[in-house]
Design a protein around this motif. Structure first.
Motif, PDB file in Angstrom:
ATOM      1  N   ARG A 218       0.830  -1.205   0.000  1.00 52.29           N
ATOM      2  CA  ARG A 218       0.000   0.000   0.000  1.00 52.29           C
ATOM      3  C   ARG A 218       0.868   1.260   0.000  1.00 52.29           C
ATOM      4  O   ARG A 218       0.462   2.299  -0.505  1.00 52.29           O
ATOM      5  CB  ARG A 218      -0.925  -0.020   1.211  1.00 52.29           C
ATOM      6  CG  ARG A 218      -1.951  -1.142   1.142  1.00 52.29           C
ATOM      7  CD  ARG A 218      -2.867  -1.203   2.341  1.00 52.29           C
ATOM      8  NE  ARG A 218      -3.811  -2.298   2.177  1.00 52.29           N
ATOM      9  CZ  ARG A 218      -3.776  -3.444   2.838  1.00 52.29           C
ATOM     10  NH1 ARG A 218      -2.860  -3.632   3.775  1.00 52.29           N
ATOM     11  NH2 ARG A 218      -4.651  -4.400   2.596  1.00 52.29           N
ATOM     12  N   LEU A 219       2.056   1.152   0.575  1.00 50.98           N
ATOM     13  CA  LEU A 219       2.969   2.297   0.637  1.00 50.98           C
ATOM     14  C   LEU A 219       3.996   2.271  -0.498  1.00 50.98           C
ATOM     15  O   LEU A 219       4.887   3.111  -0.535  1.00 50.98           O
ATOM     16  CB  LEU A 219       3.691   2.306   1.986  1.00 50.98           C
ATOM     17  CG  LEU A 219       2.789   2.679   3.176  1.00 50.98           C
ATOM     18  CD1 LEU A 219       3.417   2.218   4.480  1.00 50.98           C
ATOM     19  CD2 LEU A 219       2.534   4.180   3.197  1.00 50.98           C
ATOM     20  N   ALA A 220       3.872   1.325  -1.423  1.00 53.70           N
ATOM     21  CA  ALA A 220       4.770   1.226  -2.588  1.00 53.70           C
ATOM     22  C   ALA A 220       6.228   1.154  -2.152  1.00 53.70           C
ATOM     23  O   ALA A 220       7.082   1.891  -2.647  1.00 53.70           O
ATOM     24  CB  ALA A 220       4.541   2.389  -3.552  1.00 53.70           C
ATOM     25  N   ILE A 221       6.536   0.264  -1.237  1.00 54.49           N
ATOM     26  CA  ILE A 221       7.908   0.048  -0.773  1.00 54.49           C
ATOM     27  C   ILE A 221       8.492  -1.141  -1.526  1.00 54.49           C
ATOM     28  O   ILE A 221       7.918  -2.237  -1.486  1.00 54.49           O
ATOM     29  CB  ILE A 221       7.943  -0.225   0.738  1.00 54.49           C
ATOM     30  CG1 ILE A 221       7.462   1.006   1.511  1.00 54.49           C
ATOM     31  CG2 ILE A 221       9.341  -0.619   1.198  1.00 54.49           C
ATOM     32  CD1 ILE A 221       7.259   0.754   3.000  1.00 54.49           C
ATOM     33  N   HIS A 253       2.228  -4.991  -6.743  1.00 48.35           N
ATOM     34  CA  HIS A 253       3.376  -4.837  -7.660  1.00 48.35           C
ATOM     35  C   HIS A 253       4.608  -4.281  -6.959  1.00 48.35           C
ATOM     36  O   HIS A 253       5.402  -3.557  -7.573  1.00 48.35           O
ATOM     37  CB  HIS A 253       2.989  -3.952  -8.849  1.00 48.35           C
ATOM     38  CG  HIS A 253       1.746  -4.372  -9.543  1.00 48.35           C
ATOM     39  ND1 HIS A 253       1.665  -5.508 -10.329  1.00 48.35           N
ATOM     40  CD2 HIS A 253       0.487  -3.844  -9.538  1.00 48.35           C
ATOM     41  CE1 HIS A 253       0.439  -5.644 -10.800  1.00 48.35           C
ATOM     42  NE2 HIS A 253      -0.301  -4.666 -10.325  1.00 48.35           N
ATOM     43  N   HIS A 254       4.801  -4.612  -5.696  1.00 47.85           N
ATOM     44  CA  HIS A 254       5.938  -4.074  -4.955  1.00 47.85           C
ATOM     45  C   HIS A 254       6.940  -5.136  -4.549  1.00 47.85           C
ATOM     46  O   HIS A 254       8.043  -4.802  -4.107  1.00 47.85           O
ATOM     47  CB  HIS A 254       5.445  -3.373  -3.695  1.00 47.85           C
ATOM     48  CG  HIS A 254       4.936  -4.319  -2.645  1.00 47.85           C
ATOM     49  ND1 HIS A 254       3.906  -5.212  -2.872  1.00 47.85           N
ATOM     50  CD2 HIS A 254       5.308  -4.528  -1.355  1.00 47.85           C
ATOM     51  CE1 HIS A 254       3.668  -5.913  -1.780  1.00 47.85           C
ATOM     52  NE2 HIS A 254       4.509  -5.525  -0.845  1.00 47.85           N
ATOM     53  N   PRO A 364      16.109  -2.958 -10.594  1.00 48.50           N
ATOM     54  CA  PRO A 364      15.918  -1.981 -11.675  1.00 48.50           C
ATOM     55  C   PRO A 364      14.468  -1.577 -11.909  1.00 48.50           C
ATOM     56  O   PRO A 364      14.194  -0.422 -12.234  1.00 48.50           O
ATOM     57  CB  PRO A 364      16.492  -2.703 -12.900  1.00 48.50           C
ATOM     58  CG  PRO A 364      17.499  -3.655 -12.347  1.00 48.50           C
ATOM     59  CD  PRO A 364      16.923  -4.117 -11.041  1.00 48.50           C
ATOM     60  N   GLU A 365      13.524  -2.510 -11.749  1.00 50.77           N
ATOM     61  CA  GLU A 365      12.129  -2.195 -12.071  1.00 50.77           C
ATOM     62  C   GLU A 365      11.564  -1.096 -11.170  1.00 50.77           C
ATOM     63  O   GLU A 365      11.044  -0.089 -11.678  1.00 50.77           O
ATOM     64  CB  GLU A 365      11.273  -3.468 -12.005  1.00 50.77           C
ATOM     65  CG  GLU A 365      11.584  -4.477 -13.094  1.00 50.77           C
ATOM     66  CD  GLU A 365      12.735  -5.410 -12.736  1.00 50.77           C
ATOM     67  OE1 GLU A 365      12.985  -6.363 -13.488  1.00 50.77           O
ATOM     68  OE2 GLU A 365      13.386  -5.178 -11.695  1.00 50.77           O
ATOM     69  N   PRO A 366      11.615  -1.215  -9.840  1.00 50.66           N
ATOM     70  CA  PRO A 366      11.131  -0.097  -9.027  1.00 50.66           C
ATOM     71  C   PRO A 366      12.023   1.131  -9.126  1.00 50.66           C
ATOM     72  O   PRO A 366      11.550   2.263  -8.994  1.00 50.66           O
ATOM     73  CB  PRO A 366      11.099  -0.664  -7.601  1.00 50.66           C
ATOM     74  CG  PRO A 366      12.024  -1.829  -7.624  1.00 50.66           C
ATOM     75  CD  PRO A 366      11.943  -2.386  -9.008  1.00 50.66           C
ATOM     76  N   ALA A 367      13.327   0.929  -9.352  1.00 47.25           N
ATOM     77  CA  ALA A 367      14.225   2.079  -9.478  1.00 47.25           C
ATOM     78  C   ALA A 367      13.858   2.940 -10.680  1.00 47.25           C
ATOM     79  O   ALA A 367      14.060   4.156 -10.679  1.00 47.25           O
ATOM     80  CB  ALA A 367      15.673   1.610  -9.584  1.00 47.25           C
ATOM     81  N   ALA A 368      13.305   2.305 -11.713  1.00 47.66           N
ATOM     82  CA  ALA A 368      12.902   3.049 -12.908  1.00 47.66           C
ATOM     83  C   ALA A 368      11.622   3.833 -12.688  1.00 47.66           C
ATOM     84  O   ALA A 368      11.246   4.655 -13.518  1.00 47.66           O
ATOM     85  CB  ALA A 368      12.726   2.089 -14.086  1.00 47.66           C
ATOM     86  N   ARG A 369      10.928   3.577 -11.567  1.00 49.22           N
ATOM     87  CA  ARG A 369       9.673   4.267 -11.277  1.00 49.22           C
ATOM     88  C   ARG A 369       9.776   4.919  -9.903  1.00 49.22           C
ATOM     89  O   ARG A 369       9.161   4.466  -8.928  1.00 49.22           O
ATOM     90  CB  ARG A 369       8.509   3.278 -11.308  1.00 49.22           C
ATOM     91  CG  ARG A 369       8.279   2.632 -12.659  1.00 49.22           C
ATOM     92  CD  ARG A 369       7.178   1.586 -12.567  1.00 49.22           C
ATOM     93  NE  ARG A 369       5.932   2.155 -12.070  1.00 49.22           N
ATOM     94  CZ  ARG A 369       4.928   1.423 -11.576  1.00 49.22           C
ATOM     95  NH1 ARG A 369       5.056   0.114 -11.484  1.00 49.22           N
ATOM     96  NH2 ARG A 369       3.825   1.999 -11.158  1.00 49.22           N
TER      97      ARG A 369
END
Length: 830
Positions: A218-221, A253-254, A364-369
């Motif tokens: 929920r906090l996108a961590i 998706h986190h 890389p995936e969360p780092a890109a967003r």
């Protein structure tokens, strides 16, 4: 293996090879694969890994920082946790932490992995005393402080594994971490019972751990989790654990990586003689994890828990990551199992035709967003180390990063709360419907399916209204009956509610001359009912400057406003002090105007960014000119409904805690409910009951404001997941029942002309409501959702509408005093 089991296994293998989704039964069968069946399974897993990640296998160069080995849990296989007598000190000091990180920095490490026991201060007085002597309220408070020191003195990126955390604790730590994690280990409740490996470990209860993983989503961590193989779970329980991780990863998706870790028996533990999983059993579990989780998930198996030959087979079985490997510190959880050298890992990886690449603790995936996955203060530390394709720059040595905490000249003030702080954890009325995901939230069907016989319902409504008219309490079941009132029963409900209104506040209908100032529409929370929020890169996004906000406040004052209401999106890059700056800007330009600002969500955002308590944040805001707070961000105070409506909004208990804290500091607030989407009357009754309990304790609510869901442009409605708002009769019932349930507690019930229109409001003002809200001058949020009733109401239109129903218009302040002339007389009606 029986012939039937073998047949089911081969059928599951065939379906998996065809790319078909597997049932739990089929996945359980796959976990029994051995010999040739296992070869076939690992081959499939390897192909899936190649599809998602090609020839790249990653690892993170790290230091392992065991901040404390004290723990309140008692896991039967653990040698990490120790009693105080076996340790030199309860915690590593900040100097020791930085020394470990600095030594790792010189060796090119880029991750600082903080591992520690769960809340040792709850079990050991020595831990509580150590923290208190140094000014820390908790272990997690200390984790935050030393994480900042590691960043600013070494440039290493913290990855935090502090165990079970609440939504608020995760929100606070997100600002000082590149990633976090907690191993699910198992979703089996059986293993927490007497005789199981987790008996006596409250933090290992699967539902508790899953809640932490969900709240992180929920906090996108960016988050790490995984399973522990061989602690007594059955193949079916193992499959259920993988499904639980897959489900939460799909929802939020986190989950950036999943670890499949093999149990190793250790001397001196209760499970020292327990059998370890065999090589084929472990390989099978890794392969099934790849099949269940899909090609794109990052899958890891710790390299130090397997020998060289097994590592080669793990690559065959579909892993694409070796995890964190340290050239400096041991694996303190498995100290008997040294890390392989990075050179050895590179050779092993190459032997299978793959290339080893160093990554950061954030993938890389969360780092890109960065929006929403990276907190503003972590963007510079991550940007300093990130290289091509989102991986690490091989051989780079991190450098110290100046921490971006603002140099605030204030210190927390002495704070006295006038009531016991914190919500009652048991608050929840008996609702017939408690729902999880939307598919189970077919509330309209379920609600109407329980219809009573008309004669029985009418009798209950009549008896309930007689009690309500005499100011006697009614039960929840009675309140639910009122929400079914139709025809003559509905007219009777409105009549009783209007009589209670007249007794409480007389015939005046009040309103406030005010202006809304939505200072930014940039927001990353992800509310599914909101059409207002934008990402910063969106062409319609905006953030007002302090001068622009002050200009609007000055214009409002010049037009007779006594209040400005300031709320905005949760902007990922604005510092916590921005909320204070806004107050200063308005007060510098218009010292007298009342500032009604900052929902509980905004208060949580500001406090967690600054690393201070809610009371400290609110006390400081009050010193800067905050007058009252809006009780918005409430929606429905039931987490099952909230998690359908919004991915990242604060939980109901936290909303209550912040509101109670504000009231205790003398900051009054409104209270709200948003209804008519995926909810039902049982939720409404429970919500209003909670408002009543808070008011009985604090007396801080100025009004109750029912807000019908505006559906036209709401994403959840456009996706077919919510109904098109409340009917007019439902709005009548909501205001009337609220008047009855809040009788003697909250005198003012407000209508929302923006959402309902003037004609509907006039009817509801004769059904228990007594306040028309504010003139607003520039309403934005409801208009973006599709409301059609304008953005501003002239006072003369209010007066005309009020007189048309035979009532007396009155201009009020935010806190419901009457606005007077300079001579002290009430302002005459227009």
């Amino acid at each position: 293996m029986s012939e039937a089991t073998a047949h089911q296994l081969r059928r599951a293998l065939a379906r998996a090879e065809q790319g078909k989704p597997l049932s739990l039964d089929e996945t359980e069968a796959l976990l029994l694969a051995r010999g040739r069946d296992l070869d076939r399974l690992t081959s499939l897993a390897g192909r899936l890994r190649d599809l998602g990640h090609g020839d790249v296998v990653t690892y993170s160069r790290k230091v392992f920082i065991p901040l404390t080995m004290l723990c309140r849990d008692h896991c039967h296989y653990c040698t990490f946790a120790k009693a105080p007598a076996r340790l030199d000190a309860p915690f590593l000091t900040p100097e020791q932490v930085v020394a470990i990180a600095e030594a790792g920095r010189k060796m090119g490490c880029k991750e600082a992995l903080f591992t520690l026991g769960d809340r040792p201060e709850d079990r050991y007085p020595v831990a509580q005393a150590w923290l208190a002597e140094r000014g820390y309220a908790s272990t997690l408070d200390y984790v935050r402080a030393v994480a900042i020191q590691v960043i600013e003195k070494t440039g290493l990126l913290p990855h935090l594994n502090p165990g079970v955390m609440s939504y608020e604790e995760l929100a606070r730590l997100k600002h000082v971490a590149a990633s976090m994690g907690i191993m699910l280990e198992t979703s089996s409740d059986r293993l927490s019972r007497r005789g199981g490996p987790h008996f006596g470990s409250p933090d290992k209860v699967p539902a508790v751990r899953l809640r932490t993983i969900e709240d992180a989503g929920r906090l996108a961590i960016p988050f790490t989790t995984g399973i522990l193989v061989g602690i007594g779970e059955t193949p079916r329980e193992r499959a259920e654990s993988l499904f639980a991780i897959r489900d939460v990863a799909r929802r939020f998706h986190h989950v950036q990586e999943v670890i499949v870790q093999n149990f190793r028996a250790k001397p001196g533990t209760a499970m020292h003689a327990s059998p370890e999983p065999g090589d084929e059993e472990f390989l099978c579990t890794v392969s099934v994890a790849r099949v269940v989780l899909g090609p794109r998930m990052h899958l890891q198996a710790p390299p130090n828990l397997s020998d060289l030959g097994q590592r080669l087979r793990l690559l065959d079985a579909g892993i694409d990551d070796w995890g964190g490997v340290s050239p400096l510190t041991p694996d303190h959880v498995n100290p008997e199992r040294p890390w392989p050298t990075i050179e050895a890992l590179a050779a092993t990886t190459s032997a299978r035709g793959k290339t080893l690449h160093e990554r950061l603790t954030i993938y890389p995936e969360p780092a890109a967003r960065p929006d929403p996955f990276i907190a503003a203060k972590m963007r510079a530390p991550i940007a300093a180390l990130i290289g091509r394709h989102g991986l690490a720059v091989e051989g780079q040595v991190p450098e110290a990063i100046p921490w971006q905490d603002p140099d605030v000249a204030w210190k927390p003030r002495t704070i006295e709360l006038s009531f016991a702080k914190g919500p009652d954890a048991g608050l929840r009325a008996d609702a017939d419907a408690v729902y999880g995901d939307f598919e189970a939230l077919e509330v309209t069907r379920d609600w109407h399916a329980k219809a009573l016989a008309p004669e029985r319902l009418d009798a209950q409504i009549r008896a309930t209204l007689r009690r309500a008219a005499r100011h006697r309490p009614i039960t929840d079941d009675d309140a639910l009956a009122l929400f079914r009132a139709e025809g003559a029963a509905l007219q009777a409900l409105c009549s009783v509610a209007d009589d209670l209104r007249a007794e409480a506040v007389g015939d005046e209908v009040t309103y406030v001359i005010n202006r809304n100032i939505n200072f930014t529409n940039v927001c990353y929370v992800g509310c599914r009912f909101c059409a207002f929020a934008q990402r910063e890169i969106d062409p319609e996004s905006y953030t007002l400057t302090l001068d622009e906000v002050a200009d609007r406040a000055e214009e409002a004052r010049d037009r007779g406003a006594t209040e400005v209401c300031m709320q905005g999106g949760i902007h990922p890059d604005l510092p916590g002090t921005f909320y204070f700056d806004l107050l200063d800007a308005v007060k510098a330009r218009t010292p007298v105007i009342h500032i009604h600002a900052y929902s509980p969500m905004e208060i949580m955002n500001g406090a967690t960014r600054l690393g201070i308590t809610f009371a400290e944040f609110l006390s400081e805001a009050k010193a800067h000119g905050l007058g009252t707070i809006p009780g918005t961000a409430a929606e429905i105070l039931d987490d099952d409904v909230r998690w359908v409506l919004t991915k990242g909004k604060l939980p109901a208990d936290l909303w209550e805690e912040i509101v109670r804290t504000a009231h205790g500091l003398g900051l009054r607030s409104s209270s709200t409910i948003m209804f008519g989407h995926v909810d039902a009357p049982p939720h409404w009754v429970a919500h209003i009951r909670r408002i009543a309990r808070i008011q009985a304790d604090t007396g801080g609510f100025t009004e109750f404001v029912p807000l019908p869901f505006v559906h036209q442009n709401a994403p959840i409605y456009l996706a077919g997941k919510a109904r098109p708002g409340a009917t007019f009769d439902e709005s009548l019932r909501m205001h009337a029942v609220a008047r009855i349930l809040l009788d003697g507690l909250v005198d003012n019930v407000q209508v929302s002309w923006v959402k309902l229109g003037v004609a509907a409001c006039q009817a509801i003002l004769q059904a228990g409501a007594n306040d028309f809200g504010g003139t607003l001058m520039e309403e934005t949020i409801s208009r973006m959702a599709g409301a059609e009733w304008g953005i501003e109401m002239e006072p003369s239109r209010f007066d005309e509408a009020i007189r048309a129903i035979g009532r007396v218009p009155a201009v009020r302040t935010t806190t419901y005093e009457r606005v007077t002339s300079p001579l002290g007389d009430p302002i005459p009606s227009r």
